[in-house]
Design an enzyme around this catalytic site. Structure first.
Site, PDB file in Angstrom:
ATOM      1  N   ARG B 228      35.737  49.542  54.411  1.00 54.30           N
ATOM      2  CA  ARG B 228      36.297  50.131  53.244  1.00 54.30           C
ATOM      3  C   ARG B 228      34.884  51.794  53.330  1.00 54.30           C
ATOM      4  O   ARG B 228      34.389  51.344  54.047  1.00 54.30           O
ATOM      5  CB  ARG B 228      36.300  49.994  52.541  1.00 54.30           C
ATOM      6  CG  ARG B 228      37.357  48.211  52.680  1.00 54.30           C
ATOM      7  CD  ARG B 228      39.088  49.107  51.998  1.00 54.30           C
ATOM      8  NE  ARG B 228      39.365  47.805  52.115  1.00 54.30           N
ATOM      9  CZ  ARG B 228      40.399  48.073  52.912  1.00 54.30           C
ATOM     10  NH1 ARG B 228      40.693  47.943  54.209  1.00 54.30           N
ATOM     11  NH2 ARG B 228      41.781  46.734  52.723  1.00 54.30           N
ATOM     12  N   HIS B 276      42.534  54.563  59.811  1.00 54.52           N
ATOM     13  CA  HIS B 276      42.454  54.058  58.606  1.00 54.52           C
ATOM     14  C   HIS B 276      43.403  53.323  60.339  1.00 54.52           C
ATOM     15  O   HIS B 276      44.773  52.790  59.844  1.00 54.52           O
ATOM     16  CB  HIS B 276      43.191  53.835  58.184  1.00 54.52           C
ATOM     17  CG  HIS B 276      43.030  52.080  57.192  1.00 54.52           C
ATOM     18  ND1 HIS B 276      42.537  52.169  55.777  1.00 54.52           N
ATOM     19  CD2 HIS B 276      42.938  50.889  57.778  1.00 54.52           C
ATOM     20  CE1 HIS B 276      42.371  50.990  55.245  1.00 54.52           C
ATOM     21  NE2 HIS B 276      42.538  50.206  56.466  1.00 54.52           N
TER      22      HIS B 276
END
Lengths: 313, 313
Positions: B228, B276
């Protein structure tokens, strides 16, 4: 066992020491002009004429690389370059297989996961997920089916890419679709999304990757040249990239090495150039390979790796 | 079996059809505001509050991804977001493992084979073989040791890279050096040439990749963030790149997504940004995984993948 060693680029003393350590009883000497003393084996790369000519007692000449085109070219111009009855061997793998795997897998994954497209988006500051490719539609076709092609094929199969090879004779490798002979070339190419060249350089394969061959690939194919620069007609490749027939190419080998500064390949935004580094002969692996090879030859065996001087590989 | 489905981005009708095909007897419906009818399972991504609150009869809430930080953040602010006794599951793999392997192997090989350095040389038109790195000195250290870390570790071992992991508890994975607990972190980092982050996002791991952590790596280390964005203190990373402590970084996740155009990470020549996309939940793999998971839960089993709502993963 008397061994002659000649390599214009290697640290020869280091090789001599390592070979002597690996082969008990062997005497290895760096060949120098005027050395006509007896020898059992000659380990060479780009050897001068006077090193090998007339050495009738050699049990073998062993090229310190996988591609022997330069030795064979000299032999073609000068049939006495190596005595006719002396066999020529080459390093079929000796650590090069793993290096080719590293290179091929990294390039195929790079294209499959669209890292170049993301790099283009990054330049524009654009955060934009792209459509994903499916492995089932990402067929890798390998030109050539020698030891290095087999290594590369085996490294791609675990990722679920369909893998096919094209060679003179049919191969029976698990999981790999083998195409053989000229007649099957266009079939082989028609579904090859990534073309990897690992052909030997012979008169038959010279300039083989030309406009006609590239046109048989699906539109937007990728090219990875790990063979020889002379396999590719570079103007045809540039034209195919211009038209979108080839979308990206990575060339580890080019027709003229080092690639001249003026060559447009350097500056093409979709071409990656590496300076013939895909697989180098590494001392540790090669010494193990050479010791095994020469011991087998001493015992009268015919180990793999012998070059057919006429066929060219 | 009654299944509720909610995902703000997916083609929900396609998922409903695929799930109903994969689970005989199941009825799957797309949750819409006002739907308070009974259900056994809720498959969700970024669900609205009113979807789950008060649904005491659910057998499980299943997050349609591997990282459940967003669900847990809502739960922390609002303890009734999911009824306390309803277990929360996540997709531990469901095809994401292979995608993470593709991403990690391609990046590690890219750095190991110095393709970025060759790209820099290409820009200057320089044909110059560089010193080769040795696998023995190219240790890959993975932060986190969950299912995805295990997949990544297993994909790196065949290339002979030394692989180590760092996690809360010691792992016994063949060929992998396991470090556990805060006290071992600096030892883990001290020989990690390539740091891959696959930690879960929890209050404990938030901002963990900071100046202090990066300084423990050997000089010139590489960073790959597959976890993350919030794990990395981005200013500290930029400073570490400025000083040469970190030589190249690939960030699939960033603190603010989409990454704002003004963020200097976009323009850093040694930073690769991907939006992502390292591993996405793929329908075919996920449906197989979900069918197995819900069938196991129906039969009263406790399958893997349950999230400890307090621990955070």
């Amino acid at each position: 066992m008397q061994i002659l060693f000649y390599h214009p680029d290697f640290d020869s003393s280091l090789w001599v020491r390592s070979l002597e350590q690996a082969i008990p009883g062997a005497t290895v000497r760096i060949w120098k002009p005027g050395d006509n003393a007896t020898a059992d084996f000659a380990l060479v790369w780009h050897p001068p004429r006077e090193m090998l000519a007339g050495r009738d007692n050699l049990k073998a000449v062993i090229a310190l690389g996988a591609g022997v085109d330069s030795v064979l070219n000299q032999l073609k111009q000068d049939p006495d370059f190596i005595p006719a009855h002396v066999p020529l061997y080459r390093l079929e793998d000796a650590g090069m297989g793993k290096q080719m795997q590293e290179f091929a897998v990294s390039q195929v994954l790079r294209w499959f996961r669209r890292f170049d497209d993301y790099q283009d988006l990054q330049r524009e500051g654009r955060w934009e997920p792209l459509e994903e490719y499916q492995t089932s539609e990402f067929t890798v076709g390998i030109l050539g089916a020698g030891v290095l092609s087999k290594c590369v094929a085996e490294s791609l199969l675990p990722w679920s890419f369909p893998v096919r090879t094209w060679s003179r004779q049919v191969k029976d490798w698990p999981g790999v679709h083998s195409f053989a002979g000229k007649a099957s070339l266009s079939d082989f190419l028609s579904e090859t999304r990534v073309l990897i060249n690992l052909l030997p350089h012979t008169p038959q394969t010279e300039g083989m990757i030309d406009q006609q061959l590239l046109a048989c690939l699906p539109q937007g194919a990728f090219l990875l040249n790990l063979g020889r620069g002379a396999h590719v007609v570079e103007d045809d490749l540039l034209a195919a990239m211009e038209s979108g027939q080839i979308t990206r190419a990575t060339l580890d080998v080019v027709r003229e090495e080092p690639l001249p500064a003026s060559n447009p390949l350097w500056r093409h935004p979709h071409v990656t150039i590496t300076p013939h580094i895909a697989a180098s002969t590494r001392l540790e692996d090669a010494v193990i390979y050479l010791a095994k090879l020469m011991n087998a030859l001493e015992q009268g065996e015919i180990p793999p790796g012998q070059v057919d001087k006429v066929r060219g590989y």
